[in-house]
Every structure is written in structure tokens, then in C-alpha cells.
Design a protein around this motif. Structure first.
Motif, PDB file in Angstrom:
ATOM      1  N   ARG A 221       0.826  -1.210   0.000  1.00  0.00           N
ATOM      2  CA  ARG A 221       0.000   0.000   0.000  1.00  0.00           C
ATOM      3  C   ARG A 221       0.862   1.263   0.000  1.00  0.00           C
ATOM      4  O   ARG A 221       1.934   1.308   0.592  1.00  0.00           O
ATOM      5  CB  ARG A 221      -0.923   0.044   1.218  1.00  0.00           C
ATOM      6  CG  ARG A 221      -1.894  -1.120   1.304  1.00  0.00           C
ATOM      7  CD  ARG A 221      -3.239  -0.790   0.697  1.00  0.00           C
ATOM      8  NE  ARG A 221      -4.100  -1.956   0.641  1.00  0.00           N
ATOM      9  CZ  ARG A 221      -5.002  -2.249   1.560  1.00  0.00           C
ATOM     10  NH1 ARG A 221      -5.149  -1.480   2.611  1.00  0.00           N
ATOM     11  NH2 ARG A 221      -5.754  -3.317   1.411  1.00  0.00           N
ATOM     12  N   SER A 222       0.320   2.282  -0.671  1.00  0.00           N
ATOM     13  CA  SER A 222       0.907   3.630  -0.633  1.00  0.00           C
ATOM     14  C   SER A 222      -0.206   4.568  -0.191  1.00  0.00           C
ATOM     15  O   SER A 222      -1.361   4.151  -0.090  1.00  0.00           O
ATOM     16  CB  SER A 222       1.410   4.024  -2.023  1.00  0.00           C
ATOM     17  OG  SER A 222       0.307   4.152  -2.906  1.00  0.00           O
TER      18      SER A 222
ATOM     19  N   SER B 132      -7.931   1.456   3.513  1.00  0.00           N
ATOM     20  CA  SER B 132      -8.240   1.184   4.922  1.00  0.00           C
ATOM     21  C   SER B 132      -7.802   2.346   5.813  1.00  0.00           C
ATOM     22  O   SER B 132      -8.577   2.840   6.635  1.00  0.00           O
ATOM     23  CB  SER B 132      -7.550  -0.105   5.379  1.00  0.00           C
ATOM     24  OG  SER B 132      -8.009  -1.190   4.607  1.00  0.00           O
ATOM     25  N   GLY B 133      -6.566   2.780   5.645  1.00  0.00           N
ATOM     26  CA  GLY B 133      -6.070   3.916   6.418  1.00  0.00           C
ATOM     27  C   GLY B 133      -6.856   5.176   6.111  1.00  0.00           C
ATOM     28  O   GLY B 133      -7.148   5.979   7.006  1.00  0.00           O
ATOM     29  N   GLN B 134      -7.227   5.349   4.839  1.00  0.00           N
ATOM     30  CA  GLN B 134      -8.013   6.529   4.452  1.00  0.00           C
ATOM     31  C   GLN B 134      -9.390   6.492   5.094  1.00  0.00           C
ATOM     32  O   GLN B 134      -9.885   7.509   5.577  1.00  0.00           O
ATOM     33  CB  GLN B 134      -8.143   6.619   2.923  1.00  0.00           C
ATOM     34  CG  GLN B 134      -8.795   7.919   2.459  1.00  0.00           C
ATOM     35  CD  GLN B 134      -8.068   9.156   2.952  1.00  0.00           C
ATOM     36  OE1 GLN B 134      -6.883   9.325   2.701  1.00  0.00           O
ATOM     37  NE2 GLN B 134      -8.761  10.035   3.676  1.00  0.00           N
TER      38      GLN B 134
ATOM     39  N   GLU C  80      -1.333  11.542  13.599  1.00  0.00           N
ATOM     40  CA  GLU C  80      -0.331  11.179  12.602  1.00  0.00           C
ATOM     41  C   GLU C  80      -0.863   9.996  11.809  1.00  0.00           C
ATOM     42  O   GLU C  80      -1.698   9.235  12.299  1.00  0.00           O
ATOM     43  CB  GLU C  80       0.982  10.780  13.307  1.00  0.00           C
ATOM     44  CG  GLU C  80       2.195  10.926  12.421  1.00  0.00           C
ATOM     45  CD  GLU C  80       3.516  10.791  13.181  1.00  0.00           C
ATOM     46  OE1 GLU C  80       4.468  10.292  12.571  1.00  0.00           O
ATOM     47  OE2 GLU C  80       3.571  11.181  14.356  1.00  0.00           O
ATOM     48  N   ARG C  81      -0.385   9.840  10.576  1.00  0.00           N
ATOM     49  CA  ARG C  81      -0.742   8.673   9.771  1.00  0.00           C
ATOM     50  C   ARG C  81       0.501   8.216   9.030  1.00  0.00           C
ATOM     51  O   ARG C  81       1.178   9.022   8.383  1.00  0.00           O
ATOM     52  CB  ARG C  81      -1.856   9.024   8.787  1.00  0.00           C
ATOM     53  CG  ARG C  81      -2.273   7.831   7.934  1.00  0.00           C
ATOM     54  CD  ARG C  81      -3.515   8.121   7.122  1.00  0.00           C
ATOM     55  NE  ARG C  81      -3.636   7.160   6.042  1.00  0.00           N
ATOM     56  CZ  ARG C  81      -4.264   7.386   4.903  1.00  0.00           C
ATOM     57  NH1 ARG C  81      -4.845   8.562   4.693  1.00  0.00           N
ATOM     58  NH2 ARG C  81      -4.318   6.467   3.975  1.00  0.00           N
ATOM     59  N   GLN C  82       0.800   6.929   9.144  1.00  0.00           N
ATOM     60  CA  GLN C  82       1.967   6.365   8.470  1.00  0.00           C
ATOM     61  C   GLN C  82       1.613   5.042   7.820  1.00  0.00           C
ATOM     62  O   GLN C  82       0.678   4.357   8.250  1.00  0.00           O
ATOM     63  CB  GLN C  82       3.105   6.111   9.471  1.00  0.00           C
ATOM     64  CG  GLN C  82       3.879   7.341   9.875  1.00  0.00           C
ATOM     65  CD  GLN C  82       5.153   6.966  10.634  1.00  0.00           C
ATOM     66  OE1 GLN C  82       5.835   5.995  10.305  1.00  0.00           O
ATOM     67  NE2 GLN C  82       5.457   7.738  11.670  1.00  0.00           N
ATOM     68  N   ILE C  83       2.395   4.681   6.811  1.00  0.00           N
ATOM     69  CA  ILE C  83       2.322   3.360   6.184  1.00  0.00           C
ATOM     70  C   ILE C  83       3.721   2.766   6.256  1.00  0.00           C
ATOM     71  O   ILE C  83       4.682   3.393   5.810  1.00  0.00           O
ATOM     72  CB  ILE C  83       1.887   3.454   4.703  1.00  0.00           C
ATOM     73  CG1 ILE C  83       0.528   4.161   4.577  1.00  0.00           C
ATOM     74  CG2 ILE C  83       1.842   2.064   4.066  1.00  0.00           C
ATOM     75  CD1 ILE C  83       0.127   4.473   3.144  1.00  0.00           C
ATOM     76  N   ILE C  84       3.829   1.582   6.855  1.00  0.00           N
ATOM     77  CA  ILE C  84       5.126   0.901   6.923  1.00  0.00           C
ATOM     78  C   ILE C  84       4.934  -0.569   6.551  1.00  0.00           C
ATOM     79  O   ILE C  84       3.813  -1.079   6.573  1.00  0.00           O
ATOM     80  CB  ILE C  84       5.786   1.015   8.323  1.00  0.00           C
ATOM     81  CG1 ILE C  84       4.902   0.396   9.407  1.00  0.00           C
ATOM     82  CG2 ILE C  84       6.122   2.471   8.646  1.00  0.00           C
ATOM     83  CD1 ILE C  84       5.579   0.292  10.777  1.00  0.00           C
TER      84      ILE C  84
END
Length: 174
Positions: free
Chosen positions: A23-24, A30-32, A47-51
């Protein structure tokens, strides 16, 4: 459980962490969804991150948020299944001061009505670390909608009776 609530809603600082190798920010539905839902409910996005779903990266980001005076709640999405790459429970559980057993139990109970016995493979979990509430949801947008709409929205609302998690989490200091 008696006196668990305040009379009015209090906006919380909530961080969202997506755990995925693919995911980007452009395709992280899902994060959105979680970001949009928490903002619509009146909370703040801390905060929001993708790792990637790497045990040590997960622990690093969550530990920083838990140690911060600004993040009160962390919601993760992804990494709760049974594949080799699903490391969220192993990464996060050692950080908990207290498990919230009922979160995973109730999430699975609710999704059983949608998925049947396949929900037994969900390892959704929750806990408290340094007075920061942490909830780990599966990576599908549907699972995030279920987790937010049927559990977290009420439990992160200080006015929800008879009980909610707001009294158990830290006040913002930053």
C-alpha cells in the motif's frame, strides 16, 4: 463500571498506522477510511503512516507514539491474519501494559455474522500501553469499517454510557 463517563464528547488525538508491503498513500483505502471516520466523529488525526509489516518497525513507530504526549489512541490496520507476513500481534502485544481481550473477542463475534467460521483466523487485538489505547484491525477496508462503526466509535466517545475507554487514556501534554 458505574462512573466511567463524562457528559460530553472529548476529541482525542488518534494516530493511524497501515501495515502493508504494497500500500501507498494513494491506494491505502483502509487507512483513508479510518482517517476520514475519526475526523467525521470529531477527533484529531495525530499522525498517519504506512510501513511494511516488519515486527521491529511496527514496535518502533508504536513505541514512539506511546511515548509521545500527543498520541492518545493508535489504530493499526493490516498484519492480523495467519500468513508469514502477518506480524502485528507479535509486534504489538509485548508493548501492552494491559490487554483489552474484549476488543478482539467482540470484533470476531461481529464479523462471524458476516464471514462465518473464517473469522477464527482474525487476530485483531487491543490493549493499553502507557495510557495509550491501541487497537489492531485487519487490513481490509470492510474490517476497518466494522471495527470503527461497531466498536471504536462508541468506545472512544467520552459521553458513551455506561462505559468507554476515554477515562483510561492519557491527557495530551504536547
Amino acid at each position: 463500571m458505574g462512573h466511567c463517563t463524562q457528559s460530553q464528547f472529548l476529541p482525542l488525538n488518534i494516530a493511524v498506522l497501515t501495515l502493508s508491503d504494497t500500500r501507498s498513500i494513494e491506494n491505502d483505502t483502509s487507512g483513508q477510511f479510518l482517517e476520514t471516520a475519526l475526523l467525521e466523529a470529531g477527533h484529531h488525526l495525530a499522525e498517519r503512516q504506512i510501513i511494511t509489516d516488519d515486527k521491529y518497525q511496527i514496535r518502533s513507530v508504536i513505541s514512539q507514539w506511546v511515548a509521545s504526549g500527543n498520541v492518545q489512541v493508535i489504530i493499526t490496520t493490516g498484519g492480523t491474519g495467519f500468513t508469514e507476513r502477518d506480524n502485528t500481534p507479535e509486534a504489538v502485544k509485548p508493548l501492552f501494559d494491559r490487554d483489552i481481550e474484549g476488543f478482539g473477542e467482540l470484533f470476531r463475534h461481529i464479523t462471524y455474522t458476516e464471514l462465518g467460521t473464517s473469522t477464527v483466523q482474525s487476530r485483531a487485538l487491543g490493549g493499553i500501553a502507557n495510557k495509550t489505547a491501541i487497537f489492531c484491525l485487519p487490513g481490509s477496508t470492510g474490517a476497518c469499517k466494522t471495527g470503527w462503526n461497531k466498536l471504536l466509535k462508541e468506545q472512544l466517545d467520552a459521553s458513551h454510557r455506561p462505559c468507554n475507554f476515554v477515562m483510561h487514556i492519557k491527557k495530551v501534554t504536547d
